[in-house]
Design a protein around this motif. Sequence first.
Motif, short mmCIF file in Angstrom:
data_model
loop_
_atom_site.label_atom_id
_atom_site.label_comp_id
_atom_site.label_asym_id
_atom_site.label_seq_id
_atom_site.Cartn_x
_atom_site.Cartn_y
_atom_site.Cartn_z
N ILE A 101 71.09 51.16 21.02
CA ILE A 101 70.14 50.84 22.10
C ILE A 101 68.92 50.13 21.52
O ILE A 101 68.40 50.52 20.49
N ASP A 102 68.45 49.09 22.21
CA ASP A 102 67.22 48.41 21.82
C ASP A 102 66.06 49.08 22.55
O ASP A 102 65.72 48.70 23.68
N THR A 103 65.46 50.07 21.93
CA THR A 103 64.41 50.86 22.60
C THR A 103 63.15 50.04 22.88
O THR A 103 62.38 50.39 23.78
N GLU A 104 62.94 48.94 22.17
CA GLU A 104 61.76 48.10 22.40
C GLU A 104 61.83 47.35 23.73
O GLU A 104 60.80 46.96 24.27
N LEU A 105 63.02 47.15 24.26
CA LEU A 105 63.18 46.36 25.48
C LEU A 105 63.51 47.19 26.72
O LEU A 105 63.86 46.64 27.76
N ILE A 106 63.39 48.51 26.64
CA ILE A 106 63.62 49.35 27.81
C ILE A 106 62.53 49.05 28.83
O ILE A 106 61.35 48.95 28.50
N SER A 107 62.93 48.90 30.11
CA SER A 107 61.97 48.62 31.17
C SER A 107 62.25 49.53 32.35
O SER A 107 63.35 50.07 32.49
N ALA A 108 61.23 49.72 33.22
CA ALA A 108 61.38 50.62 34.36
C ALA A 108 60.64 50.05 35.57
O ALA A 108 59.64 49.34 35.43
N SER A 109 61.16 50.41 36.76
CA SER A 109 60.50 50.05 38.01
C SER A 109 60.71 51.19 39.00
O SER A 109 61.65 51.96 38.88
N TYR A 110 59.81 51.28 39.99
CA TYR A 110 59.88 52.33 41.01
C TYR A 110 59.76 51.66 42.36
O TYR A 110 58.79 50.96 42.63
N ASP A 111 60.78 51.87 43.22
CA ASP A 111 60.77 51.22 44.52
C ASP A 111 61.47 52.14 45.53
O ASP A 111 62.58 52.61 45.29
N ASN A 112 60.81 52.38 46.66
CA ASN A 112 61.37 53.19 47.74
C ASN A 112 61.89 54.55 47.27
O ASN A 112 62.96 55.00 47.69
N GLY A 113 61.15 55.21 46.39
CA GLY A 113 61.52 56.55 45.95
C GLY A 113 62.59 56.60 44.88
O GLY A 113 63.09 57.68 44.56
N VAL A 114 62.94 55.45 44.30
CA VAL A 114 63.97 55.41 43.26
C VAL A 114 63.38 54.79 42.00
O VAL A 114 62.85 53.68 42.02
N LEU A 115 63.50 55.53 40.89
CA LEU A 115 63.08 55.03 39.58
C LEU A 115 64.30 54.37 38.94
O LEU A 115 65.36 55.00 38.83
N SER A 116 64.16 53.10 38.55
CA SER A 116 65.24 52.38 37.86
C SER A 116 64.79 52.06 36.45
O SER A 116 63.73 51.47 36.26
N VAL A 117 65.60 52.46 35.48
CA VAL A 117 65.30 52.21 34.08
C VAL A 117 66.44 51.36 33.51
O VAL A 117 67.60 51.74 33.59
N THR A 118 66.08 50.21 32.95
CA THR A 118 67.07 49.33 32.31
C THR A 118 67.02 49.58 30.82
O THR A 118 65.96 49.50 30.19
N ILE A 119 68.20 49.89 30.25
CA ILE A 119 68.31 50.26 28.84
C ILE A 119 69.24 49.26 28.17
O ILE A 119 70.48 49.37 28.29
N PRO A 120 68.69 48.26 27.46
CA PRO A 120 69.54 47.22 26.88
C PRO A 120 70.22 47.65 25.57
O PRO A 120 69.68 48.46 24.81
N LEU A 121 71.40 47.08 25.35
CA LEU A 121 72.08 47.28 24.08
C LEU A 121 71.39 46.45 23.01
O LEU A 121 70.89 45.35 23.30
N ALA A 122 71.37 46.93 21.79
CA ALA A 122 70.83 46.17 20.67
C ALA A 122 71.81 45.05 20.34
O ALA A 122 73.01 45.15 20.61
N GLU A 123 71.32 43.96 19.78
CA GLU A 123 72.18 42.82 19.43
C GLU A 123 73.35 43.26 18.55
O GLU A 123 74.46 42.80 18.73
N ARG A 124 73.12 44.17 17.62
CA ARG A 124 74.17 44.61 16.70
C ARG A 124 75.27 45.39 17.41
O ARG A 124 76.36 45.54 16.89
N ALA A 125 75.00 45.89 18.62
CA ALA A 125 75.99 46.68 19.35
C ALA A 125 76.78 45.84 20.35
O ALA A 125 77.74 46.33 20.93
N LYS A 126 76.40 44.57 20.53
CA LYS A 126 77.09 43.71 21.49
C LYS A 126 78.37 43.14 20.87
O LYS A 126 78.45 42.92 19.66
N PRO A 127 79.39 42.87 21.71
CA PRO A 127 80.61 42.25 21.21
C PRO A 127 80.29 40.88 20.60
O PRO A 127 79.40 40.18 21.05
N ARG A 128 81.03 40.53 19.55
CA ARG A 128 80.80 39.24 18.90
C ARG A 128 82.10 38.70 18.34
O ARG A 128 83.08 39.43 18.18
N LYS A 129 82.12 37.41 18.03
CA LYS A 129 83.29 36.75 17.43
C LYS A 129 83.16 36.82 15.91
O LYS A 129 82.08 36.65 15.36
#
Length: 147
Positions: A101-129
């Motif tokens: 997980i890339d903890t530096e790029l985690i982001s959050a928003s709150y709308d209509n009573g729902v908290l949404s947190v986006t947790i991105p994968l680190a570059e090293r964890a993404k599929p690659r050729k």
Amino acid sequence: MLRFDPFRDLDSLTATMLGASSGSHRTPRFMPMDLYKVDDHYVLSADLPGVDPGSIDVEVDRGTLTLTAHRTAPETDGVQWLSSEQFSGTYRRQLSLGEGIDTELISASYDNGVLSVTIPLAERAKPRKIDIARTGNKRRSIAAQST
């Protein structure tokens, strides 16, 4: 992404069975949430109806994501309750994040009573050729998936 911690579940079960304060008719028992993966990131969606957005705290420390929020109890002076089912108090939820997980790029928003947190994968964890070297200077690529 998430690591299973049997001791955390055991502590919760023990507290419930021993009658520890895990919630009452006026304090929250849990923060309902969904967690799913979309492409190269995870999305955590937590229900927090009636929570003041200023009381919400999203924190990452040593691979643990902590969500905290507070819902204020309604005024009770001069009130004769006929029914009281809405929770008030502090909600708290913790999740263990994996190493990919890339903890530096985690982001959050709150709308209509729902908290949404986006947790991105680190570059090293993404599929690659990965290139495969062949004799005769011929090269081809194959897809590799990280786990």
